[in-house]
Every structure is written in C-alpha cells, then in structure tokens.
Motif scaffolding. Structure first.
Motif, PDB file in Angstrom:
ATOM      1  N   PRO A  22      33.235  28.508  36.733  1.00  0.00           N
ATOM      2  CA  PRO A  22      33.481  29.165  38.022  1.00  0.00           C
ATOM      3  C   PRO A  22      32.617  28.535  39.121  1.00  0.00           C
ATOM      4  CG  PRO A  22      32.121  30.564  36.628  1.00  0.00           C
ATOM      5  CD  PRO A  22      32.513  29.382  35.792  1.00  0.00           C
ATOM      6  N   ILE A  23      33.266  28.102  40.181  1.00  0.00           N
ATOM      7  CA  ILE A  23      32.566  27.443  41.294  1.00  0.00           C
ATOM      8  C   ILE A  23      32.949  28.120  42.597  1.00  0.00           C
ATOM      9  CG2 ILE A  23      32.324  25.301  42.615  1.00  0.00           C
ATOM     10  CD1 ILE A  23      32.797  23.749  40.039  1.00  0.00           C
ATOM     11  N   VAL A  24      31.946  28.429  43.413  1.00  0.00           N
ATOM     12  CA  VAL A  24      32.174  28.980  44.749  1.00  0.00           C
ATOM     13  C   VAL A  24      31.551  28.029  45.760  1.00  0.00           C
ATOM     14  CG1 VAL A  24      31.717  30.883  46.340  1.00  0.00           C
ATOM     15  CG2 VAL A  24      32.232  31.365  43.933  1.00  0.00           C
TER      16      VAL A  24
ATOM     17  N   THR B 119      39.126  27.681  41.080  1.00  0.00           N
ATOM     18  CA  THR B 119      40.203  28.038  40.160  1.00  0.00           C
ATOM     19  C   THR B 119      39.781  29.038  39.093  1.00  0.00           C
ATOM     20  OG1 THR B 119      41.022  25.771  40.451  1.00  0.00           O
ATOM     21  CG2 THR B 119      41.965  27.053  38.638  1.00  0.00           C
ATOM     22  N   PHE B 120      38.551  28.912  38.613  1.00  0.00           N
ATOM     23  CA  PHE B 120      38.111  29.709  37.468  1.00  0.00           C
ATOM     24  C   PHE B 120      37.250  30.904  37.871  1.00  0.00           C
ATOM     25  CE2 PHE B 120      38.532  25.215  36.249  1.00  0.00           C
ATOM     26  CZ  PHE B 120      39.611  25.321  35.377  1.00  0.00           C
ATOM     27  N   CYS B 121      37.301  31.279  39.134  1.00  0.00           N
ATOM     28  CA  CYS B 121      36.538  32.431  39.621  1.00  0.00           C
ATOM     29  C   CYS B 121      37.378  33.697  39.572  1.00  0.00           C
ATOM     30  CB  CYS B 121      36.077  32.206  41.064  1.00  0.00           C
ATOM     31  SG  CYS B 121      34.737  31.026  41.233  1.00  0.00           S
ATOM     32  N   GLY B 122      36.707  34.793  39.277  1.00  0.00           N
ATOM     33  CA  GLY B 122      37.337  36.097  39.349  1.00  0.00           C
ATOM     34  C   GLY B 122      36.641  36.953  40.391  1.00  0.00           C
ATOM     35  N   LYS B 123      37.074  38.188  40.489  1.00  0.00           N
ATOM     36  CA  LYS B 123      36.503  39.106  41.469  1.00  0.00           C
ATOM     37  C   LYS B 123      35.013  39.296  41.260  1.00  0.00           C
ATOM     38  CE  LYS B 123      37.113  43.747  43.417  1.00  0.00           C
ATOM     39  NZ  LYS B 123      37.858  45.036  43.322  1.00  0.00           N
ATOM     40  N   LYS B 124      34.569  39.305  39.984  1.00  0.00           N
ATOM     41  CA  LYS B 124      33.155  39.521  39.699  1.00  0.00           C
ATOM     42  C   LYS B 124      32.291  38.400  40.280  1.00  0.00           C
ATOM     43  CE  LYS B 124      33.567  37.416  35.086  1.00  0.00           C
ATOM     44  NZ  LYS B 124      33.484  37.662  33.631  1.00  0.00           N
ATOM     45  N   HIS B 125      32.842  37.196  40.331  1.00  0.00           N
ATOM     46  CA  HIS B 125      32.071  36.069  40.857  1.00  0.00           C
ATOM     47  C   HIS B 125      31.935  36.151  42.372  1.00  0.00           C
ATOM     48  CE1 HIS B 125      33.933  34.376  37.067  1.00  0.00           C
ATOM     49  NE2 HIS B 125      32.644  34.254  36.832  1.00  0.00           N
ATOM     50  N   THR B 126      33.037  36.434  43.066  1.00  0.00           N
ATOM     51  CA  THR B 126      32.965  36.531  44.524  1.00  0.00           C
ATOM     52  C   THR B 126      32.127  37.735  44.955  1.00  0.00           C
ATOM     53  OG1 THR B 126      35.107  37.691  44.550  1.00  0.00           O
ATOM     54  CG2 THR B 126      35.128  35.308  44.914  1.00  0.00           C
TER      55      THR B 126
END
Length: 288
Positions: free
Chosen positions: A133-135, A156-163
């Motif tokens: 996951p990359i932001v 691409t591999f981020c979900g709500k928890k990451h943002t």
C-alpha cells in the motif's frame, strides 16, 4: 497476589485497525520536513518518538533525531523491517532506488507514504513490488510550524484503513484532503507553492506600511497577523471569501478604495494564473 494478565497482542494483520498507540513510524530521509512530521506526531500523541526509526546520510540529522528518542537505523531495509508506516522523504530521483532496496521486507502490512514531489504512484508500486500500500502526499512548508495544507492520493493496494491512518497523521500537523492523483499538480499550484505567494503578499503589505510611515518590524508583524487572521475567518466561519471581503468594504471607505487599486492592477488574475502556471510546471516535471 497473582500477576495481572498480559495485554492482548495485536497482530500485524490488524495493526491498522487498532488505536494509534504504539504505531511504529519510520523516516527514510530525515530532513526538515521529516523533522516537522516527527515532532508533530509526537506532540499530538498519534505516534511517539520512542516508536520511530530514521535514516539519513547526514550524521548531524541522525544525532538530532536520536536526541529525541528516535532510533537511527543502519539501512533503509532496516527502517522498513521495523516500522508499520514508512515515510519516503528523499529527493525525487532517489525514491525508486530506496523502494527497491526495501522491497524484500515490504508487503501488505507496511504502509509507504511518499512526500517526494513528482514521483508517480505507478513508479513507486513498480519499485516496491505487488501488494504494497502506497500513499502519495503533497505537503507544504508550513508543516514546519504544524500548519500543513496537503493533498494525498492512494495507490492500487490501499484501502480505507490506510487513507484514514494517513489522514490522522497529517491532521496532527494541519489539514489533508484526498484527491485523485491527476489532481496533485493542482494541489501543488494552490498549497504546495502557495506559501511563496503569500510571503510576497506579506512583504508587499509591509512595504506599503513602511511607505505610509510605519517602522518595518511593526508593518511586517501587522501584515503577517492580518493574513493569519483572515485565513482563520475563512476556515472557521465557512463563509465565502468574497462575503468576508464585502464585510470590510464600507461604502466610500478606505478599503474599497484599496480594492479598486488591486483590481486595476490585476491582482486576482495574477493569482489565478500563478496557480495554473505552478500546476502546469508540475505536470511537465512529472514527465521528465
């Protein structure tokens, strides 16, 4: 007396879902922006110095971070292996190489946050490997005084928890908004480059105060405080800036006379064109 039971263990697969206590944050590159982020995180409690790691080519920077309780690491690989969130705070040309070095220890449980300008999510995902996951974040220099205005885009591999996690971290040092990656150059035009525009406004207002007879230090302080106060009014009242401007401009008064001069000089158009020019230049640089 029996000993109390040990605290429940939090698994790596759920670490983004637990409270912020004990979050392990790493900085690859320990410059001024990393310093501001680390200090803001610790002061707000979202992450503590004792749970942070860092690396930098400059030994005095490592010594500074270590003096706060941050753990200096011997390699980028070691930072990634010991952190839940890794901030990439190096020059843009070095981002891919850093991610490739960390690739063996990166995975779905390590969130990578890049604050390097112009490096696309696609480039970083290719270097980091699948599933990471990359932001991508575009901050600005007021982060140094815990007043950042930032934009972020999720990979691409981020979900709500990451943002949500990135939002919590950056809201500790100011404000952040999620936007499409294609809009990050516009963020650059408004807030990334924006402090330079406002510094010129403050300087010009101070020059005007000196011309009108004020001592330089008083004119500059009044100008800076006025900008800060006006910004707070916009943020805290939620009113349109034009409405707030109308509230200052009484009929036939001093303010409307000044506003006419600004309109005749094309100040509004100059700001609009400056934001667009910065955004366009950001797009050009991204293609190089």
């Amino acid at each position: 007396l029996t000993s109390p039971p040990p605290p429940p263990r939090i698994s790596r697969t759920h670490k983004f879902l637990h409270t912020m206590g004990g979050l392990r944050v790493g900085f690859v590159g320990s410059g001024m922006m990393a310093e501001a982020l680390a200090g803001g995180f610790d002061a707000s409690g979202v992450a503590k110095f004792v749970d942070m790691s860092c690396i930098d080519r400059n030994q005095p920077r490592l010594d500074l971070f270590a003096s706060w309780g941050v753990t200096p690491r011997a390699s980028n690989h070691e930072v990634a292996a010991n952190c839940d969130v890794v901030f990439i705070a190096v020059k843009p040309y070095g981002v891919a190489a850093v991610l490739e070095e960390m690739r063996p220890v990166l995975g779905k449980d390590t969130l990578v946050v890049s604050i390097a300008a112009g490096v696309t999510i696609a480039t970083m995902e290719a270097a980091a490997g699948p599933g990471v996951p990359i932001v991508r974040v575009m901050p600005n220099t007021p982060c140094l005084v815990q007043c950042v205005a930032a934009g972020m885009s999720a990979g691409t591999f981020c979900g709500k928890k990451h943002t949500e996690l990135v939002s919590k971290l950056f809201n500790a040092v100011g404000k952040i908004h999620e936007v499409k990656e294609t809009q990050l150059n516009a963020v650059t035009g408004v807030s990334g480059s924006g402090p330079a525009y406002i510094f010129q406004v403050i300087e010009a207002m101070a020059d005007g105060g000196v011309l009108a007879g004020l001592p330089r230090h008083i004119a500059q302080d009044l100008a800076a405080q006025t900008v800060m106060g006006a910004a707070k009014m916009v943020l805290e009242t939620g009113k349109h800036p034009g409405v707030l401007k109308d509230g200052v401009t009484s009929p036939g008064g001093t303010t409307i006379a000044a506003v006419r001069v600004l309109e005749n000089a094309g100040v509004r158009a100059a700001f609009i064109n400056a934001v667009k020019a910065a955004a366009d230049r950001g797009e050009e640089l991204a293609k190089q």
